[in-house]
Design a protein around this motif. Structure first.
Motif, short mmCIF file in Angstrom:
data_model
loop_
_atom_site.label_atom_id
_atom_site.label_comp_id
_atom_site.label_asym_id
_atom_site.label_seq_id
_atom_site.Cartn_x
_atom_site.Cartn_y
_atom_site.Cartn_z
N LEU A 96 0.83 -1.21 0.00
CA LEU A 96 0.00 0.00 0.00
C LEU A 96 0.86 1.26 0.00
CD1 LEU A 96 -2.71 -1.16 2.56
CD2 LEU A 96 -3.10 -0.63 0.15
N LEU A 97 1.90 1.25 0.81
CA LEU A 97 2.78 2.42 0.90
C LEU A 97 3.60 2.63 -0.37
CD1 LEU A 97 3.95 2.04 4.58
CD2 LEU A 97 2.63 3.95 3.64
N SER A 98 3.82 1.57 -1.13
CA SER A 98 4.59 1.72 -2.36
C SER A 98 3.75 2.39 -3.46
CB SER A 98 5.11 0.36 -2.85
OG SER A 98 4.05 -0.44 -3.31
N ARG A 99 2.44 2.33 -3.35
CA ARG A 99 1.57 2.95 -4.34
C ARG A 99 1.46 4.45 -4.11
NH1 ARG A 99 -2.06 -1.62 -3.03
NH2 ARG A 99 -1.28 -3.30 -4.33
N ARG A 100 1.26 4.84 -2.84
CA ARG A 100 1.20 6.25 -2.47
C ARG A 100 1.34 6.37 -0.96
NH1 ARG A 100 -3.28 7.96 0.20
NH2 ARG A 100 -5.23 6.86 -0.10
N GLU A 101 1.63 7.58 -0.50
CA GLU A 101 1.72 7.80 0.94
C GLU A 101 0.36 7.55 1.57
OE1 GLU A 101 4.36 8.41 2.78
OE2 GLU A 101 5.74 8.66 1.11
N GLN A 102 0.36 6.95 2.73
CA GLN A 102 -0.87 6.65 3.46
C GLN A 102 -0.77 7.25 4.85
OE1 GLN A 102 -3.29 4.14 2.28
NE2 GLN A 102 -2.19 3.97 0.36
N ARG A 159 -1.65 7.03 8.93
CA ARG A 159 -1.73 5.94 9.90
C ARG A 159 -3.17 5.42 9.99
NH1 ARG A 159 1.67 4.36 14.35
NH2 ARG A 159 0.43 3.12 15.80
N VAL A 160 -4.13 6.33 9.97
CA VAL A 160 -5.54 5.96 10.06
C VAL A 160 -5.96 5.12 8.85
CG1 VAL A 160 -7.89 6.89 10.08
CG2 VAL A 160 -6.14 7.92 11.52
N GLU A 161 -5.54 5.53 7.66
CA GLU A 161 -5.86 4.77 6.45
C GLU A 161 -5.31 3.36 6.52
OE1 GLU A 161 -6.08 7.32 2.40
OE2 GLU A 161 -4.15 7.38 3.44
N LEU A 162 -4.03 3.26 6.87
CA LEU A 162 -3.41 1.94 6.94
C LEU A 162 -4.09 1.07 7.99
CD1 LEU A 162 0.45 2.24 6.52
CD2 LEU A 162 -1.17 1.04 5.09
N LEU A 163 -4.42 1.66 9.10
CA LEU A 163 -5.12 0.91 10.16
C LEU A 163 -6.41 0.32 9.63
CD1 LEU A 163 -5.18 0.18 13.20
CD2 LEU A 163 -6.47 2.28 13.54
N CYS A 164 -7.19 1.13 8.93
CA CYS A 164 -8.46 0.65 8.38
C CYS A 164 -8.27 -0.43 7.31
CB CYS A 164 -9.25 1.81 7.78
SG CYS A 164 -9.85 2.97 9.01
N LEU A 171 -5.62 -2.46 6.96
CA LEU A 171 -4.95 -3.68 7.44
C LEU A 171 -5.77 -4.44 8.48
CD1 LEU A 171 -1.31 -2.34 7.80
CD2 LEU A 171 -2.24 -3.75 5.95
N ALA A 172 -6.66 -3.77 9.17
CA ALA A 172 -7.41 -4.39 10.26
C ALA A 172 -8.14 -5.68 9.85
CB ALA A 172 -8.39 -3.39 10.87
N PRO A 173 -8.78 -5.74 8.69
CA PRO A 173 -9.47 -6.98 8.32
C PRO A 173 -8.54 -8.19 8.12
CG PRO A 173 -10.22 -5.17 6.94
CD PRO A 173 -9.06 -4.67 7.72
N HIS A 174 -7.25 -7.92 7.92
CA HIS A 174 -6.30 -8.99 7.64
C HIS A 174 -5.47 -9.37 8.87
CE1 HIS A 174 -7.28 -8.41 3.44
NE2 HIS A 174 -7.11 -7.12 3.63
N ALA A 175 -5.69 -8.69 9.98
CA ALA A 175 -4.89 -8.92 11.18
C ALA A 175 -5.67 -9.78 12.17
CB ALA A 175 -4.52 -7.60 11.83
N GLU A 179 -3.89 -4.95 18.24
CA GLU A 179 -2.55 -4.72 18.78
C GLU A 179 -1.48 -5.07 17.75
OE1 GLU A 179 -4.88 -6.68 20.49
OE2 GLU A 179 -5.48 -4.99 21.76
N GLU A 180 -1.74 -6.11 16.96
CA GLU A 180 -0.80 -6.52 15.92
C GLU A 180 -0.63 -5.40 14.89
OE1 GLU A 180 -0.21 -10.18 12.71
OE2 GLU A 180 -2.19 -9.78 13.53
N VAL A 181 -1.73 -4.78 14.49
CA VAL A 181 -1.68 -3.69 13.51
C VAL A 181 -0.97 -2.49 14.12
CG1 VAL A 181 -3.03 -2.12 12.08
CG2 VAL A 181 -3.79 -4.47 12.38
N GLU A 182 -1.30 -2.14 15.35
CA GLU A 182 -0.66 -1.00 16.01
C GLU A 182 0.85 -1.20 16.12
OE1 GLU A 182 -1.74 1.96 16.88
OE2 GLU A 182 -3.82 1.57 16.34
N ALA A 183 1.27 -2.40 16.47
CA ALA A 183 2.70 -2.70 16.59
C ALA A 183 3.39 -2.56 15.23
CB ALA A 183 2.90 -4.10 17.15
#
Length: 151
Positions: free
Chosen positions: A17-23, A25-30, A32-36, A40-44
């Protein structure tokens, strides 16, 4: 199934995701959450990415400004940055930069939309003002930019 790709790790998804464009923290959290397995794993992971320099609120803000400054005013861009819950210092630095050149950016948007011809009547001027205000330019900049109607 032959040719099927193995599932990406959580870190792999984040880097993709980060290689496509800057994200943010909130975007990445949303995203990645379905895949974690846990929040706590996502936050770490996000903490690690920030520490390693892969994730940056400042770079994200600069990216948003770069993409949108040619079309929108400071108010609209700052509202978007606030929805991403960026650090207040980052938003403040962007605010100062945007306000500095807002008049010239507004002029470019106005010329592109309406051309050099001044508004013919009060109704046309009001229409142009609404357009510019909806784009996030300040009322002060718009009233200086759009010539008053000559009667």
């Amino acid at each position: 199934m032959p040719g099927a790709r193995p599932a990406l790790s959580l870190r792999g998804r984040a880097l993709a995701l980060l290689s496509r464009r800057e994200q943010s923290r909130v975007e990445l959290l949303c995203k990645l959450a379905p895949h974690a397995e846990s929040a706590e794993e996502v936050e770490a992971l996000l903490d690690a990415l920030e520490k390693e320099g892969w994730l940056s609120g400042q770079r994200f803000a600069e990216s948003v400004v770069h993409r949108k400054a040619g079309r929108y005013g400071a108010a609209r861009i700052l509202r978007e940055l606030q929805t991403h819950k960026l650090d207040e210092n980052v938003i403040e630095s962007v605010r100062d930069a945007l306000r500095g050149d807002e008049a010239e950016r507004a002029r470019e948007v106005w010329l592109k939309k309406f051309g050099e011809t001044p508004p013919a009547d009060a109704r046309e001027r009001a229409k142009q003002m609404r357009f510019m205000l909806a784009r996030g330019f300040s009322a002060e900049v718009c009233s200086r930019l759009i010539p008053p109607v000559r009667t």
